[in-house]
Design an enzyme around this catalytic site. Structure first.
Site, mmCIF file in Angstrom:
data_model
loop_
_atom_site.group_PDB
_atom_site.id
_atom_site.type_symbol
_atom_site.label_atom_id
_atom_site.label_comp_id
_atom_site.label_asym_id
_atom_site.label_seq_id
_atom_site.Cartn_x
_atom_site.Cartn_y
_atom_site.Cartn_z
ATOM 1 N N GLY A 88 0.965 -2.954 -3.094
ATOM 2 C CA GLY A 88 0.368 -2.272 -4.242
ATOM 3 C C GLY A 88 0.922 -2.785 -5.557
ATOM 4 N N ARG A 154 -3.163 -6.249 0.828
ATOM 5 C CA ARG A 154 -2.521 -5.707 2.019
ATOM 6 C C ARG A 154 -3.179 -6.373 3.224
ATOM 7 N NH1 ARG A 154 0.581 -1.403 0.347
ATOM 8 N NH2 ARG A 154 -0.149 -0.197 -1.440
ATOM 9 N N ASP A 210 7.401 3.560 -5.593
ATOM 10 C CA ASP A 210 7.896 4.765 -4.922
ATOM 11 C C ASP A 210 9.429 4.808 -4.894
ATOM 12 O OD1 ASP A 210 5.284 5.302 -4.490
ATOM 13 O OD2 ASP A 210 5.301 5.005 -2.332
ATOM 14 N N MET A 253 1.893 9.637 -7.270
ATOM 15 C CA MET A 253 2.129 8.755 -6.125
ATOM 16 C C MET A 253 3.509 9.012 -5.517
ATOM 17 S SD MET A 253 0.373 5.103 -6.818
ATOM 18 C CE MET A 253 -1.395 4.926 -6.556
ATOM 19 N N ARG A 255 4.377 8.231 -1.297
ATOM 20 C CA ARG A 255 3.911 8.478 0.070
ATOM 21 C C ARG A 255 4.952 9.202 0.906
ATOM 22 N NH1 ARG A 255 0.055 3.613 1.486
ATOM 23 N NH2 ARG A 255 1.556 2.196 0.623
ATOM 24 N N ALA A 363 -3.251 4.936 -12.509
ATOM 25 C CA ALA A 363 -2.968 4.749 -13.943
ATOM 26 C C ALA A 363 -1.472 4.574 -14.216
ATOM 27 C CB ALA A 363 -3.508 5.931 -14.744
HETATM 28 N N1 LIG Z 1 5.766 -4.916 9.872
HETATM 29 C C1 LIG Z 1 5.259 -5.962 9.235
HETATM 30 N N2 LIG Z 1 5.449 -7.199 9.721
HETATM 31 C C2 LIG Z 1 4.937 -8.279 9.076
HETATM 32 N N3 LIG Z 1 4.221 -8.213 7.946
HETATM 33 C C3 LIG Z 1 3.985 -7.017 7.424
HETATM 34 C C4 LIG Z 1 4.497 -5.822 8.025
HETATM 35 N N4 LIG Z 1 4.124 -4.767 7.263
HETATM 36 C C5 LIG Z 1 3.395 -5.272 6.247
HETATM 37 N N5 LIG Z 1 3.325 -6.617 6.334
HETATM 38 C C6 LIG Z 1 2.583 -7.486 5.423
HETATM 39 O O1 LIG Z 1 3.114 -7.470 4.109
HETATM 40 C C7 LIG Z 1 2.071 -7.375 3.135
HETATM 41 C C8 LIG Z 1 2.298 -6.189 2.232
HETATM 42 O O2 LIG Z 1 2.578 -5.030 3.013
HETATM 43 P P1 LIG Z 1 2.199 -3.569 2.524
HETATM 44 O O3 LIG Z 1 0.738 -3.507 2.245
HETATM 45 O O4 LIG Z 1 2.739 -2.611 3.495
HETATM 46 O O5 LIG Z 1 2.889 -3.435 1.101
HETATM 47 P P2 LIG Z 1 4.402 -3.352 0.673
HETATM 48 O O6 LIG Z 1 4.948 -4.715 0.533
HETATM 49 O O7 LIG Z 1 5.139 -2.434 1.589
HETATM 50 O O8 LIG Z 1 4.264 -2.734 -0.775
HETATM 51 P P3 LIG Z 1 3.972 -1.194 -1.173
HETATM 52 O O9 LIG Z 1 5.193 -0.747 -1.889
HETATM 53 O O10 LIG Z 1 2.812 -1.252 -2.080
HETATM 54 O O11 LIG Z 1 3.691 -0.425 0.078
HETATM 55 C C9 LIG Z 1 0.771 -7.301 3.919
HETATM 56 O O12 LIG Z 1 0.151 -8.569 3.913
HETATM 57 C C10 LIG Z 1 1.202 -6.904 5.289
HETATM 58 O O13 LIG Z 1 0.378 -7.375 6.305
HETATM 59 O O1 LIG Z 2 -4.332 2.408 -2.672
HETATM 60 P P1 LIG Z 2 -3.343 1.310 -2.514
HETATM 61 O O2 LIG Z 2 -3.479 0.249 -3.551
HETATM 62 O O3 LIG Z 2 -3.323 0.743 -1.157
HETATM 63 O O4 LIG Z 2 -1.887 1.902 -2.775
HETATM 64 C C1 LIG Z 2 -1.515 3.239 -2.803
HETATM 65 C C2 LIG Z 2 -0.064 3.400 -2.455
HETATM 66 O O5 LIG Z 2 0.737 2.390 -2.991
HETATM 67 C C3 LIG Z 2 1.913 2.929 -3.561
HETATM 68 O O6 LIG Z 2 1.748 2.863 -4.945
HETATM 69 C C4 LIG Z 2 3.145 2.130 -3.185
HETATM 70 O O7 LIG Z 2 3.306 2.102 -1.818
HETATM 71 C C5 LIG Z 2 1.950 4.367 -3.067
HETATM 72 O O8 LIG Z 2 2.600 5.246 -3.919
HETATM 73 C C6 LIG Z 2 0.491 4.681 -2.904
HETATM 74 O O9 LIG Z 2 0.253 5.659 -1.938
HETATM 75 MG MG LIG Z 3 5.305 -0.352 1.678
#
Ligand SMILES: Nc1ncnc2c1ncn2[C@@H]1O[C@H](COP(=O)(O)OP(=O)(O)OP(=O)(O)O)[C@@H](O)[C@H]1O
Ligand SMILES: O=P(O)(O)OC[C@H]1O[C@](O)(CO)[C@@H](O)[C@@H]1O
Ligand SMILES: [Mg+2]
Length: 440
Positions: A88, A154, A210, A253, A255, A363
């Site tokens: 995100g 994602r 978060d 936000m 989670r 936002a």
């Molecule tokens: N367990 C996992 N193993 C390998 N890749 C992963 C795993 N979890 C997430 N990813 C990959 O990392 C990328 C980002 O993951 P994710 O959408 O969960 O966001 P994030 O990096 O945790 O950020 P956010 O704080 O927004 O959640 C995606 O391309 C996803 O497929």
């Molecule tokens: O709707 P999106 O872009 O997948 O992301 C929403 C989530 O991403 C975050 O901003 C970060 O993980 C959360 O607070 C929120 O639930």
């Molecule tokens: Mg995450």
């Protein structure tokens, strides 16, 4: 309990090349403001924690300090760098990209830096994403805007395909900017890099509005997002105070971790109730939220409720929580449910009410970083470049108790940072709102 082994940092090999920054380091020593590369930073910060281990001081768990090294692993003239942003949005992503590019090019003399588009899918040929050349000119003013110039996504991608792309482009260093999922993805990349016997450094700059990455001070962009959130709390408070039985309800936000709700509440001391995922609450019953809120409205005429999106999910019936492309749970709308239940409850008790529901949602995270976060992002970017040029891999750079450190990726994803219901922050929230310790 975190051990010495958990904090061991991986390196690609010995540093044999003089760093272009070496001259600046000659007079440096460990002080309140810097830690030299030969020194270590203690992990524990209380006598009871450190003393409880029963170890001599040199054996206590300690972190490798961040910062420039006198000698480095990569030859800047021959080094090719990739950058990717995933997950995100978060204020400061462009600041980090800019900081990486400027530090690499201006101070180390790295000339080949590329950005992969739209997260990990940018490596995978079937998506047809182009690769962006990142020069100082390209990145110079990108910090004026929120979001990420590289785009993000994602969704799971095959680490073999990611490493294929690294090989095709002869990338030596990959910077990943993302949250826990991104770091797990980066660990998969490190594994494949190792299986193929490649010398590619993978360094992360942790991103999460978060604030749920453990063991670090607040993550970058958190302060900006939290400041944005205060605007909605203020608006909710104005609305609530301006109508008979006014109730301002704000969903923010968060989670699994309620940091934004807590800090925004403390910053804008207008809220009467804060509900976070870490602290379950009863809605009904004599000691439940609804009764308490009704009494408060009857006594004072208005109230403000702040709720984190992950709170109270057990009350959302009939909806199976969905998953996003990365497998993260998509929560039901606790704000809408609360609005409905509050109106029903007050109507049933004949209490006039005017509920105004605010859902600032995206936002708060799509804005540019505030000056504090911009400076923080730049410093994280500098630390990431120093770590990578010195051949560190499978690490994130982080600030822990105001020191920049190298933290192994496995530790960074070993747990989630939560608001501690027994900790100082939640105590401050209880003091600021005056809400009961528990709704039960
Ligand atoms: N367990 C996992 N193993 C390998 N890749 C992963 C795993 N979890 C997430 N990813 C990959 O990392 C990328 C980002 O993951 P994710 O959408 O969960 O966001 P994030 O990096 O945790 O950020 P956010 O704080 O927004 O959640 C995606 O391309 C996803 O497929
Ligand atoms: O709707 P999106 O872009 O997948 O992301 C929403 C989530 O991403 C975050 O901003 C970060 O993980 C959360 O607070 C929120 O639930
Ligand atoms: Mg995450």
């Amino acid at each position: 309990m975190v051990s010495h082994e958990d904090l061991a940092v991986r390196t690609l090999g010995p540093c044999r090349i003089d760093s272009p920054l070496a001259e600046r380091l000659v007079a440096r020593e460990t002080t309140q403001h810097s830690v030299v590369e030969e020194d270590r930073i203690l992990f524990d910060d209380t006598i009871s924690m450190a003393g409880g281990r029963g170890l001599p001081v040199e054996q206590l768990p300690s972190l490798e300090p961040g910062g420039p090294r006198k000698r480095i692993y990569f030859d800047p003239a021959k080094t090719r760098v990739g950058i990717v942003t995933c997950g995100g949005l978060c204020p400061g992503l462009n600041d980090v990209i800019r900081g990486l590019v400027l530090e690499l090019s201006r101070h180390y003399g790295v000339r080949r830096i590329v950005g992969f588009r739209n997260g990990y899918r940018g490596f995978v040929p079937r998506y047809g994403e182009d690769v962006v050349d990142l020069t100082p000119e390209v990145v110079m003013h990108i910090d004026d805007e929120g979001g990420t110039i590289l785009g993000t996504s994602r969704g799971e991608q095959d680490p073999d395909e990611i490493v294929d792309a690294l090989e095709r482009l002869n990338i030596n260093i990959l910077f990943v900017i993302g949250g826990d999922g991104t770091i797990r993805g980066a660990m998969d990349v490190v594994r494949v890099v190792g299986e193929r016997g490649l010398k590619v450094a993978v360094v992360g700059i942790p991103k999460t509005i978060d604030n749920d990455i453990p063991y670090i001070d607040q993550s970058f962009g958190f302060q900006t997002a939290m400041a944005e959130a205060t605007k909605s709390i203020h608006a909710a408070s104005v609305e609530a105070r301006s109508a008979p039985g006014g109730i301002g309800l704000v969903k923010l936000m968060g989670r699994h971790s309620g940091f934004i709700a807590c800090y925004a509440t403390l910053a804008k001391d207008d809220a009467d109730y804060v509900l976070i995922p870490e602290v379950p609450f009863a809605l009904d019953g004599e000691r439940g939220l609804l009764q308490h809120l009704r009494r408060r409205v009857q006594e004072r005429g208005h109230a403000v409720v702040v709720v984190a999106e992950g709170a109270g999910q057990e009350y959302i019936e009939g909806e199976e929580p969905g998953r996003d492309a990365s497998g993260n749970v998509r929560f039901g709308d606790i704000g809408r449910l609360l609005r409905k239940r509050i109106v029903e409850h007050l109507d049933a008790h004949g209490v006039e009410n005017n509920v105004r529901y605010f859902d600032p949602s995206y936002a708060i995270r799509s804005v540019p970083a505030n000056p504090f976060d911009s400076a923080y992002c730049l410093r994280l970017a500098h630390a990431a470049v120093h770590a990578a040029m010195a051949g560190r891999t499978e690490v994130i750079v982080a600030r822990r108790r105001r020191r920049f450190v190298h933290m192994p990726m496995p530790l960074a994803v070993s747990r989630r940072n939560h608001v501690d219901p027994l900790g100082d922050l939640w105590l401050s929230v209880l003091e600021a709102t005056g809400q009961p310790v528990r709704f039960e």
